[in-house]
Design a protein around this motif. Structure first.
Motif, PDB file in Angstrom:
ATOM      1  N   PHE A   1       8.719  -7.682  -7.769  1.00  0.00           N
ATOM      2  CA  PHE A   1       8.110  -8.894  -8.422  1.00  0.00           C
ATOM      3  C   PHE A   1       7.074  -7.707  -9.415  1.00  0.00           C
ATOM      4  O   PHE A   1       6.185  -7.587  -9.760  1.00  0.00           O
ATOM      5  N   ARG A   2       7.693  -8.583 -11.115  1.00  0.00           N
ATOM      6  CA  ARG A   2       7.420  -7.245 -12.212  1.00  0.00           C
ATOM      7  C   ARG A   2       5.677  -7.859 -13.003  1.00  0.00           C
ATOM      8  O   ARG A   2       5.492  -9.326 -12.383  1.00  0.00           O
ATOM      9  N   ILE A   3       5.016  -7.017 -12.987  1.00  0.00           N
ATOM     10  CA  ILE A   3       4.184  -7.912 -13.870  1.00  0.00           C
ATOM     11  C   ILE A   3       4.341  -8.426 -14.951  1.00  0.00           C
ATOM     12  O   ILE A   3       3.528  -9.695 -14.729  1.00  0.00           O
ATOM     13  N   ASP A   4       5.686  -8.647 -15.746  1.00  0.00           N
ATOM     14  CA  ASP A   4       5.498  -9.554 -16.659  1.00  0.00           C
ATOM     15  C   ASP A   4       5.510 -10.800 -16.131  1.00  0.00           C
ATOM     16  O   ASP A   4       5.334 -11.856 -17.077  1.00  0.00           O
ATOM     17  N   LEU A   5       6.773 -11.105 -14.841  1.00  0.00           N
ATOM     18  CA  LEU A   5       6.546 -12.606 -14.241  1.00  0.00           C
ATOM     19  C   LEU A   5       4.524 -13.122 -13.734  1.00  0.00           C
ATOM     20  O   LEU A   5       4.787 -14.315 -13.810  1.00  0.00           O
ATOM     21  N   HIS A   6       3.923 -11.991 -13.202  1.00  0.00           N
ATOM     22  CA  HIS A   6       2.790 -12.448 -12.109  1.00  0.00           C
ATOM     23  C   HIS A   6       1.996 -13.071 -13.752  1.00  0.00           C
ATOM     24  O   HIS A   6       1.119 -13.490 -13.799  1.00  0.00           O
ATOM     25  N   HIS A   7       2.007 -11.736 -14.616  1.00  0.00           N
ATOM     26  CA  HIS A   7       1.189 -12.224 -16.369  1.00  0.00           C
ATOM     27  C   HIS A   7       1.499 -13.606 -16.197  1.00  0.00           C
ATOM     28  O   HIS A   7       0.563 -14.558 -16.295  1.00  0.00           O
ATOM     29  N   LYS A   8       2.486 -14.119 -15.736  1.00  0.00           N
ATOM     30  CA  LYS A   8       3.263 -15.585 -16.845  1.00  0.00           C
ATOM     31  C   LYS A   8       2.778 -16.908 -15.724  1.00  0.00           C
ATOM     32  O   LYS A   8       2.334 -17.724 -16.102  1.00  0.00           O
ATOM     33  N   ASP A   9       2.153 -15.839 -15.146  1.00  0.00           N
ATOM     34  CA  ASP A   9       2.754 -16.934 -13.149  1.00  0.00           C
ATOM     35  C   ASP A   9       1.085 -17.426 -13.455  1.00  0.00           C
ATOM     36  O   ASP A   9      -0.238 -18.356 -13.241  1.00  0.00           O
ATOM     37  N   LEU A  10      -0.915 -15.858 -13.797  1.00  0.00           N
ATOM     38  CA  LEU A  10      -1.493 -16.061 -14.313  1.00  0.00           C
ATOM     39  C   LEU A  10      -1.809 -16.832 -15.192  1.00  0.00           C
ATOM     40  O   LEU A  10      -2.675 -17.622 -15.341  1.00  0.00           O
TER      41      LEU A  10
ATOM     42  N   ALA B   1       0.135  -1.164   0.013  1.00  0.00           N
ATOM     43  CA  ALA B   1       0.021  -0.216   0.078  1.00  0.00           C
ATOM     44  C   ALA B   1       0.804   0.908   0.064  1.00  0.00           C
ATOM     45  O   ALA B   1       0.641   2.348  -0.360  1.00  0.00           O
ATOM     46  N   ALA B   2       1.361   1.442   0.531  1.00  0.00           N
ATOM     47  CA  ALA B   2       3.010   2.581   0.889  1.00  0.00           C
ATOM     48  C   ALA B   2       3.460   2.333  -0.632  1.00  0.00           C
ATOM     49  O   ALA B   2       3.040   4.229  -1.037  1.00  0.00           O
ATOM     50  N   GLY B   3       3.693   1.435  -1.674  1.00  0.00           N
ATOM     51  CA  GLY B   3       4.043   2.170  -2.662  1.00  0.00           C
ATOM     52  C   GLY B   3       3.033   2.601  -3.491  1.00  0.00           C
ATOM     53  O   GLY B   3       3.249   3.731  -3.857  1.00  0.00           O
ATOM     54  N   MET B   4       2.035   1.797  -3.606  1.00  0.00           N
ATOM     55  CA  MET B   4       1.013   2.587  -3.985  1.00  0.00           C
ATOM     56  C   MET B   4       1.020   3.925  -3.985  1.00  0.00           C
ATOM     57  O   MET B   4       0.270   4.077  -4.728  1.00  0.00           O
ATOM     58  N   LEU B   5       0.067   3.865  -3.226  1.00  0.00           N
ATOM     59  CA  LEU B   5       0.751   5.289  -2.202  1.00  0.00           C
ATOM     60  C   LEU B   5       0.992   6.510  -3.260  1.00  0.00           C
ATOM     61  O   LEU B   5       0.942   7.226  -3.168  1.00  0.00           O
ATOM     62  N   ALA B   6       2.229   6.276  -2.551  1.00  0.00           N
ATOM     63  CA  ALA B   6       3.874   7.038  -3.318  1.00  0.00           C
ATOM     64  C   ALA B   6       3.847   7.269  -4.852  1.00  0.00           C
ATOM     65  O   ALA B   6       4.699   7.840  -5.328  1.00  0.00           O
ATOM     66  N   ARG B   7       2.999   6.139  -5.104  1.00  0.00           N
ATOM     67  CA  ARG B   7       2.958   5.496  -6.599  1.00  0.00           C
ATOM     68  C   ARG B   7       4.904   5.587  -7.562  1.00  0.00           C
ATOM     69  O   ARG B   7       5.406   5.672  -8.423  1.00  0.00           O
ATOM     70  N   GLU B   8       4.949   4.233  -6.436  1.00  0.00           N
ATOM     71  CA  GLU B   8       6.134   4.203  -6.329  1.00  0.00           C
ATOM     72  C   GLU B   8       6.227   2.941  -7.035  1.00  0.00           C
ATOM     73  O   GLU B   8       5.409   1.708  -5.723  1.00  0.00           O
ATOM     74  N   PHE B   9       7.035   1.970  -7.993  1.00  0.00           N
ATOM     75  CA  PHE B   9       6.324   1.106  -8.090  1.00  0.00           C
ATOM     76  C   PHE B   9       7.826   0.419  -8.986  1.00  0.00           C
ATOM     77  O   PHE B   9       7.649  -0.649  -9.908  1.00  0.00           O
TER      78      PHE B   9
ATOM     79  N   ALA C   1       0.174  -5.531 -21.570  1.00  0.00           N
ATOM     80  CA  ALA C   1      -0.059  -4.663 -23.099  1.00  0.00           C
ATOM     81  C   ALA C   1       0.051  -2.833 -22.574  1.00  0.00           C
ATOM     82  O   ALA C   1       0.579  -2.441 -23.720  1.00  0.00           O
ATOM     83  N   GLN C   2       0.273  -2.739 -21.805  1.00  0.00           N
ATOM     84  CA  GLN C   2      -0.252  -0.943 -21.847  1.00  0.00           C
ATOM     85  C   GLN C   2       1.936   0.095 -21.352  1.00  0.00           C
ATOM     86  O   GLN C   2       1.647   0.487 -20.982  1.00  0.00           O
ATOM     87  N   GLY C   3       2.483  -1.444 -21.500  1.00  0.00           N
ATOM     88  CA  GLY C   3       3.943  -0.367 -21.244  1.00  0.00           C
ATOM     89  C   GLY C   3       4.762  -1.370 -19.587  1.00  0.00           C
ATOM     90  O   GLY C   3       5.133  -0.813 -19.645  1.00  0.00           O
ATOM     91  N   ASP C   4       3.339  -1.438 -18.777  1.00  0.00           N
ATOM     92  CA  ASP C   4       3.191  -1.576 -17.546  1.00  0.00           C
ATOM     93  C   ASP C   4       4.703  -2.957 -17.075  1.00  0.00           C
ATOM     94  O   ASP C   4       4.760  -3.486 -15.910  1.00  0.00           O
ATOM     95  N   GLY C   5       4.736  -3.257 -17.978  1.00  0.00           N
ATOM     96  CA  GLY C   5       5.653  -5.020 -18.038  1.00  0.00           C
ATOM     97  C   GLY C   5       6.201  -5.258 -16.777  1.00  0.00           C
ATOM     98  O   GLY C   5       7.087  -5.995 -15.789  1.00  0.00           O
ATOM     99  N   ASP C   6       7.579  -3.848 -16.500  1.00  0.00           N
ATOM    100  CA  ASP C   6       9.239  -3.828 -15.942  1.00  0.00           C
ATOM    101  C   ASP C   6       8.518  -3.918 -14.580  1.00  0.00           C
ATOM    102  O   ASP C   6       9.395  -2.958 -13.908  1.00  0.00           O
ATOM    103  N   LEU C   7       7.240  -2.848 -14.342  1.00  0.00           N
ATOM    104  CA  LEU C   7       7.262  -2.734 -13.391  1.00  0.00           C
ATOM    105  C   LEU C   7       6.564  -3.374 -11.960  1.00  0.00           C
ATOM    106  O   LEU C   7       5.916  -4.705 -12.772  1.00  0.00           O
ATOM    107  N   ASP C   8       6.553  -3.441 -10.968  1.00  0.00           N
ATOM    108  CA  ASP C   8       5.780  -3.749  -9.800  1.00  0.00           C
ATOM    109  C   ASP C   8       4.422  -4.036  -9.535  1.00  0.00           C
ATOM    110  O   ASP C   8       3.349  -3.225 -10.682  1.00  0.00           O
ATOM    111  N   HIS C   9       4.107  -5.300  -9.521  1.00  0.00           N
ATOM    112  CA  HIS C   9       2.829  -5.893  -9.628  1.00  0.00           C
ATOM    113  C   HIS C   9       1.971  -4.831  -9.363  1.00  0.00           C
ATOM    114  O   HIS C   9       0.768  -4.934  -9.442  1.00  0.00           O
TER     115      HIS C   9
END
Length: 290
Positions: free
Chosen positions: A231-240, A219-227, A269-277
């Protein structure tokens, strides 16, 4: 013990370092020379090939991105099984498809190795701190032989069943984590839209039934918009993808999981793959016109 550690990425390098600090002789291999050099600086030994890493190893740990990587590294022509000595523990700590884990276990057993699938949860922070949650599939005697090493890497080590079971539990973990992050993202966007100060709101939510490790850690990172990626979105996409495919194979319906899988794919697809999930928040904001 002499341990071969293959895969010195964002998770693997600190895990290998923890084994070095625990007094083990760790020989590491990674395709990138920089990561091998980092292990050497931490007191380990850099190997120039998989064969060099596993030769004479009592334990072989693999920490790789996906099922094809594990298949190639373990079963390939110059892979682990071609070079490892009989009786070695083979502990795959990657997150891969349960079916792949079972295939690897069968082939490893035929080659005289003792295979375990032992995926982890806890992200980069857990890898650094040695506080990972480790779910282990395989023969009980092999799990107990590996336990002293696994307890260097994780605070929770649980034998969950035969080969492939660890990966099945990890898939369930990734389903819950992704769904919870999405709901936190929606809740934060909802609060913001109503002009509520998010920090105090998160504090009280964390103290009630809505509290969770995801809320505490993300939550703290989300509130600060720090990503910055833990654990990258790319990897969680793979896991799902693993979750959806495995659920379909078992005839299990996961309607909410399927939606979250699509939202994760959209973020990628929006280019967020290298960001935290936790950057699923950005997707909710885009959908909300915020």
């Amino acid at each position: 013990m002499r341990i071969a550690f293959i895969g010195l990425g964002i998770m693997g390098l600190p895990m290998a370092g923890n084994l070095v600090r625990a007094g083990h002789d760790v020989v590491g291999y990674n395709r990138g020379a920089a990561r091998r050099a980092s292990l050497a600086e931490a007191g380990g030994t850099a190997a120039g090939s998989i064969a060099e890493a596993v030769r004479g190893a009592e334990v072989i740990v693999t920490m790789l991105p996906d099922s094809p990587d594990v298949t190639s590294v373990v079963l390939g022509e110059d892979g682990v099984l071609a070079s490892a000595g009989g009786g070695a523990l083979l502990i795959d700590m990657s997150t891969i498809a349960p079916a792949t884990a079972r295939t690897v276990a069968e082939r490893a057993t035929e080659a005289g190795l003792r295979p375990l699938d032992a995926p982890v949860s806890g992200g980069e922070r857990g890898a650094i701190d040695g506080t990972l949650s480790i779910m282990v599939g395989g023969e009980r005697a092999d799990v107990e032989a590996a336990r002293p090493l696994l307890e260097v890497l994780g605070a929770t080590v649980v034998h969950v069943g035969p080969a492939g079971s660890g990966q099945t539990v990890k898939a369930a973990n990734q389903l819950i984590v992704a769904g919870t992050i999405e709901l936190v993202a929606e809740a934060l966007t909802f609060l913001d839209a109503h002009g509520v100060e998010s920090g105090p709101a998160v504090e009280v939510l964390a103290g009630g039934l809505a509290g969770s490790a995801v809320l505490d850690r993300k939550a703290a990172g989300m509130l600060a918009r720090e990503f910055a990626p833990g654990f990258r979105i790319d990897l969680h996409h793979k896991d799902l993808g693993i979750v959806v495919d495995s659920a379909r194979a078992a005839g299990v319906v996961i309607p909410l999981g399927a939606v979250v899988a699509q939202l994760m794919a959209a973020a990628r697809a929006q280019g967020d793959g290298d960001l935290d999930h936790s950057a699923l928040l950005l997707g909710v904001q885009r959908l909300s016109g915020r």
